[in-house]
Design an enzyme around this catalytic site. Structure first.
Site, PDB file in Angstrom:
ATOM      1  CG  HIS A  52      -5.641  -2.132   0.073  1.00 44.01           C
ATOM      2  ND1 HIS A  52      -4.806  -1.845  -0.977  1.00 44.01           N
ATOM      3  CD2 HIS A  52      -5.157  -1.428   1.139  1.00 44.01           C
ATOM      4  CE1 HIS A  52      -3.862  -1.005  -0.588  1.00 44.01           C
ATOM      5  NE2 HIS A  52      -4.051  -0.742   0.693  1.00 44.01           N
ATOM      6  CG  ASP A  83      -6.948  -2.811  -3.569  1.00 45.03           C
ATOM      7  OD1 ASP A  83      -7.662  -1.837  -3.234  1.00 45.03           O
ATOM      8  OD2 ASP A  83      -5.719  -2.844  -3.373  1.00 45.03           O
ATOM      9  CB  SER A 103      -0.961  -0.033   1.198  1.00 43.49           C
ATOM     10  OG  SER A 103      -1.909   1.005   1.116  1.00 43.49           O
ATOM     11  CG  MET A 104       1.614   5.407   2.680  1.00 46.11           C
ATOM     12  SD  MET A 104       0.846   6.088   4.178  1.00 46.11           S
ATOM     13  CE  MET A 104       1.962   7.441   4.526  1.00 46.11           C
TER      14      MET A 104
END
Length: 619
Positions: free
Chosen positions: A574, A522, A262-263
């Site tokens: 996700h 997602d 992710s980030m």
């Protein structure tokens, strides 16, 4: 222990758990029950006392569980739920009323997590690793796992105090005076959030199955509230990460494999620019080539995510928009939109997820690259005051993604707009010359449309992400009552119009649920963010990948199991994708030195979408 003894023990434990009195073990006149077990007769007063104790235990268990849930809600903004609940307010809510006050997703989480603890240590957690071990796969490259959650578990007993501690200083973007809050470190900071809710645990267990342990695998958790440059200023995060990687290589004799989620993908991209720059990490232009074997980029939000914009704009997103009237009242009582906006804007790290690329990526008033091309629908108007496919007139102009960002910055307080300009850039570098200029602009190091990959021809990049789960893409807004932000009135007086719903939309028209328009992704990050960069720019546009780093992409269709609260082994969600069996298999193969065996696998329209994006190779 004999079977009869074990059976008796199980029965006694069962009675202890259920609050039933245990059988007597003394006396000669005690009556017997089923199977000849002795049963002690107790008075009605004592029985009432035991029942009262049982009720108290249940209430205590509920309070403890809700306490853990509060921490879950706070930390998992980019996971499932997005509201913080003030514990004091729960004292007036009965069990029967929870369904009407809490979001449906939170109620489901209560039920699911209560069942999950039984299966936390099931042997299937190790199944992928044990299978690959039997095929000869062993620990090879040292591992770095970058985690973005700080394991915030504290009960919010004092809302004002909690808010004071969780917010960063608005002017400096660092710790407020007299307050110090830091990210937890080590495997314990990344495996589970609370008992039964795993994050990196499945991957760590499978890595352990092929020989990884804390001597050859490392985690690098960080405070995701901070702007990226402040990670180094306050915590020396990138210096520490550089040292971890260098030590791992020196002790093993092999270049490490980095894993992000992710980030974290944006953080690692920033790090690879920082570490080589002479005024920052000073590693030199070959540092990445000499020290990193592979980068596994899982669900990377490389161009941000659409849901970040309404969060910092009006303190809303899908999970607040879908609340019923009672839940809206309760949520506003615990943490108002005003509070949410103030908190979210005080976290510069959260604003790093504001979508990048403008109209070329996210579309204009009449067109977007990911349009479905049916029923005259377009995702281009990101904030609309009427359905984009409707001819109904509206007094306020709709806004594209670029215009929404301008609107946010123009109507926010100076400290917030200054922070955005100083920390991040959202544009596109259309020439190699612009890209090279951006080698010296840290604001561009978060944006892969403005900054290039390092010149590291032997490094490999693996992009793994989920598809097929409805994901927030655009929003229907309405005029709302202005709310005060900090010391002055805000000019932002709009709110999501939750009256718009499509039910079962016609083919080619997206789902609209309580004013939220859904697209491909997602469930959290749009495919334009997870998939586009890994397709055309990093593969076919030389200025973004000048040394020809090999890019391998695997898309994973969301095919959840109905019996599993976390989606089971084939989820593409996700966060839950971290427990997906095929993803674990791929990670272990790469860590075991067999990444070259992995081939591309596409299941979405990403290449069709990529060709529509108006970014070309100048050469």
């Amino acid at each position: 222990m004999a079977e009869g003894q074990r059976g008796g023990l199980r029965r006694r434990l069962g009675r202890m758990i259920s609050g039933t009195p245990s059988p007597s073990t003394s006396g000669t006149s005690t009556p017997t029950g089923k199977d000849g077990e002795e049963v002690k007769v107790v008075s009605k007063a004592k029985l009432d006392k035991l029942q009262k104790q049982k009720s108290t235990k249940r209430r205590s268990s509920l309070y403890f569980f809700l306490g853990g849930l509060v921490g879950l809600i706070v930390a998992l903004f980019f996971l499932q739920q997005n509201d913080v609940i003030h514990f004091d307010g729960l004292s007036t809510i009965g069990l029967d009323g929870l369904n009407n006050v809490l979001p449906a997703g939170i109620v489901r989480e209560l039920k699911d997590l209560s069942k999950a603890e039984r299966g936390v240590t099931n042997s299937d957690s190790f199944e992928v690793g044990l299978h690959l071990r039997s095929q000869g796969v062993r620990a090879h490259h040292p591992k770095e796992v970058v985690g973005s959650w700080t394991m915030m578990r504290a009960l919010v007993l004092d809302q004002a105090s909690w808010k004071k501690h969780i917010m960063l200083d608005k002017e400096t973007g660092l710790d407020p005076p007299g307050i110090k809050l830091r990210a937890a470190q080590g495997f314990d900071a990344t495996d589970f959030f609370i008992t039964g809710y795993w994050i990196w645990n499945k991957i760590l267990e499978n890595l352990a199955s092929i020989g990884y342990d804390p001597t050859n695998a490392f985690t690098a958790a960080y405070d995701w509230r901070l702007a990226y440059h402040h990670l180094e200023v306050r915590d020396q995060y990138f210096t520490r990460l550089k040292n971890y990687i260098e030590v791992a290589q020196k002790t093993s004799g092999l270049k490490p494999v980095l894993v992000s989620h992710s980030m974290d993908g944006q953080v690692l991209f920033y790090f690879m620019k920082w570490v080589e720059h002479k005024d920052h990490g000073n590693g030199g232009p070959r540092w990445v080539e000499d020290h990193i074997d592979s980068w596994i980029n899982i669900s990377g939000s490389m161009l941000g995510t659409a849901k970040d914009m309404p969060a910092v704009l009006s303190g809303e997103m899908k999970d607040t928009a879908q609340l019923n009237a009672a839940a809206v009242y309760g949520t506003e009582k615990f943490l108002s939109r005003e509070d949410r906006v103030e908190i979210f804007q005080s976290w510069p790290g959260l604003s790093s997820m504001i979508p990048k690329g403008g109209t070329a990526i996210w579309g204009n008033m009449t067109w977007a690259p990911d349009d479905i091309y049916a029923n005259n629908h377009t995702y281009g108007p990101f904030i609309s005051f009427k359905p984009p496919w409707s001819s109904t007139l509206t007094p306020r102009q709709n806004l594209t993604m670029s215009q929404s960002l301008d609107f946010l910055l123009e109507n926010s307080q100076d400290w917030y707009s200054d922070m955005i300009h100083q920390s991040y850039s959202h544009s596109i570098a259309h020439t190699a010359k612009e890209v090279e200029i951006n080698e010296h602009r840290p604001q561009a190091w978060v944006n892969p449309l403005e900054a290039r990959l390092p010149k590291a021809p032997s490094m490999k990049i693996y992009c793994f992400y989920g598809i097929g789960k409805p994901t927030e893409r655009a929003y229907l807004y309405k005029e709302g009552q202005s709310f005060r932000q900090a010391s002055k009135d805000s000019k932002i007086n709009i709110t999501i119009d939750t009256s718009f719903n499509t039910g079962s939309p016609p083919l080619g028209t997206p789902e609209v649920d309580h004013g939220v328009i859904f697209g491909e992704g997602d469930g959290t990050v749009n495919i334009l963010s997870t998939g586009y960069i890994c397709s055309k720019p990093w593969r076919n546009i030389k200025r973004y990948n000048p040394s020809g780093i090999k890019i391998t992409t695997r898309e994973m269709l969301h095919e959840p199991d109905s019996y599993s609260p976390r989606g089971g082994p084939n989820t593409g969600d996700h966060v839950d994708i971290l427990g997906r069996a095929s993803l674990n298999d791929l990670i272990l193969r790469i860590a075991g030195g067999k990444g070259d065996e992995i081939e591309d696998s596409y299941k979405s329209r990403i290449w069709e979408i990529a060709e529509r994006v108006q970014i070309c190779d100048e050469e």
